[in-house]
Design an enzyme around this catalytic site. Structure first.
Site, PDB file in Angstrom:
ATOM      1  N   ASP A   5       0.760   3.527   2.459  1.00 34.96           N
ATOM      2  CA  ASP A   5       0.704   4.032   3.827  1.00 34.96           C
ATOM      3  C   ASP A   5      -0.428   5.054   3.934  1.00 34.96           C
ATOM      4  O   ASP A   5      -1.540   4.780   3.492  1.00 34.96           O
ATOM      5  CB  ASP A   5       2.068   4.598   4.239  1.00 34.96           C
ATOM      6  CG  ASP A   5       2.241   4.672   5.749  1.00 34.96           C
ATOM      7  OD1 ASP A   5       1.766   3.752   6.438  1.00 34.96           O
ATOM      8  OD2 ASP A   5       2.854   5.630   6.235  1.00 34.96           O
ATOM      9  N   ASP A  37       0.846  -1.187   0.000  1.00 30.03           N
ATOM     10  CA  ASP A  37       0.000   0.000   0.000  1.00 30.03           C
ATOM     11  C   ASP A  37       0.886   1.243   0.000  1.00 30.03           C
ATOM     12  O   ASP A  37       2.105   1.147   0.039  1.00 30.03           O
ATOM     13  CB  ASP A  37      -0.898   0.001   1.243  1.00 30.03           C
ATOM     14  CG  ASP A  37      -0.070  -0.123   2.516  1.00 30.03           C
ATOM     15  OD1 ASP A  37       0.451   0.908   2.980  1.00 30.03           O
ATOM     16  OD2 ASP A  37       0.095  -1.254   3.020  1.00 30.03           O
TER      17      ASP A  37
END
Length: 202
Positions: free
Chosen positions: A123, A121
């Site tokens: 973050d 991802d």
């Protein structure tokens, strides 16, 4: 990921660590109890093993990046947006919750240590991507699991053949600063597996 170009499902072989943990102190070192040792930790990952893993990742067709600074946070909660942005400003490339204290303990144990970082991802910093959730992390880890296995299958035979004289295997050679004559017998016995070859017999 803390970088646009380190995208979800990419593989990164980090070469630096930034420790932002707070409550892992008892497990940071094998030493104490009357035996002090200071290992070199300028390069926290084994650079030789890193090179092998990166080449293996490329060999199996992964989108791989060689190098990057992994900031290790305490967890278990994910970062706030402010923390994520500050970590980017500090020059960190990845954020995770592992590698500390593992990397430090591996160096003290004279073991080569490296990480295959699987980007899951962006973050919390990315304005156009959803903030990280546990479900997002798990789903992308599962997607990358087979890639990780392929990298290890390709890397292990090479590592076994090439890493017999890596500098990591001698990390304690000049690290022990305590006079062997004053090391308590119990501490010497407890750490004999690590330091016995460097201490004169008593």
């Amino acid at each position: 990921s803390l970088r646009q170009d380190y995208a979800p499902l990419d593989i990164v072989i980090p070469d630096q660590l930034f420790d932002r943990t707070r409550h892992r102190e008892p497990e940071y070192t094998f030493f104490g109890g009357g035996l002090v040792a200071h290992v070199s930790f300028a390069d926290p990952f084994c650079l030789n093993l890193n090179a092998i893993l990166y080449q293996a990742a490329r060999t199996v067709g992964a989108t791989a990046h060689n190098g990057g600074t992994l900031v290790v946070i305490e967890g278990p909660a994910f970062s706030t947006k402010a923390e994520s942005r500050i970590n980017r400003q500090l020059g960190c490339d990845l954020v995770g919750m592992t590698a500390i204290p593992e990397a430090k303990l591996a160096r003290e144990a004279e073991m080569g240590y490296a990480a295959i970082a699987m980007v899951t991802d962006y973050d919390a910093w990315h304005e156009t991507h959803d903030v990280v959730t546990a479900d997002m992390v798990v789903q992308n880890l599962l997607k990358n699991a087979e890639t990780g296995k392929q990298i290890l299958r390709a890397a292990l035979p090479i590592a076994d053949a090439q890493l017999h004289d890596c500098v990591c295997l001698h990390a304690l050679e000049n690290a022990i600063v305590t006079n062997p004559a004053v090391i308590p017998p119990a501490t010497r016995a407890k750490l004999d597996l690590l330091v016995g070859k460097y201490l004169p017999l008593t």
